[in-house]
Motif scaffolding. Sequence first.
Motif: not given
Lengths: 113, 116
Positions: A36, A43-44, B35, B37, B43, B88, B90, B104-105, B107-109
Amino acid sequence: AQSVTQLGSHVSVSEGALVLLRCNYSSSVPPYLFWYVQYPNQGLQLLLKYTSAATLVKGINGFEAEFKKSETSFHLTKPSAHMSDAAEYFCAVRTSGNTPLVFGKGTRLSVIA
Amino acid sequence: DAGVTQSPTHLIKTRGQQVTLRCSPISGHKSVSWYQQVLGQGPQFIFQYYEKEERGRGNFPDRFSARQFPNYSSELNVNALLLGDSALYLCASSLSVDRGFTDTQYFGPGTRLTVL
């Protein structure tokens, strides 16, 4: 339990040079591996994933990674670095679809003009 | 299509307070994971929910709790905030938990929580 080790917390390359980010994993069962990228204050974003179909995996933005079982490695490469590649890169492992991702500590990539 | 959305973007709290973070998954995704981080680290998994049920929990104290709603959105609650909770947070969504490696995961911001 699975784990990921990313060698080098910070890597600096010149624009146009080869990018090599190292990831070694530990897993008692065949792993699923991911890279990632995280840009500042974001985000990632998934770059690529190893699905066991092919050992050389191509991802977005010209990145690729090769799964080497004998070396328990999944290093990320890009032939020619761009300024826009500057970001934090995370390697992650999971052992099945219903297990959480286990991340490495990340490698910050700097690209020098 | 909209990606994973999280609110608020930033949050400042003081020690001992409680906080609620919100996440809306990608349309059609039924699984949400949270998650944490911490600055300079990767994370760490907190929770996974699928179809409103908790399907996994990481090594976090009981001050952390979460839930998933019928529309698959999710909330993460943290009680009795400590300075070490600054991080952070997530949220990641995926179609299911039973699709193997293809799941697949995304992610948001993230929500940046600062505890003073």
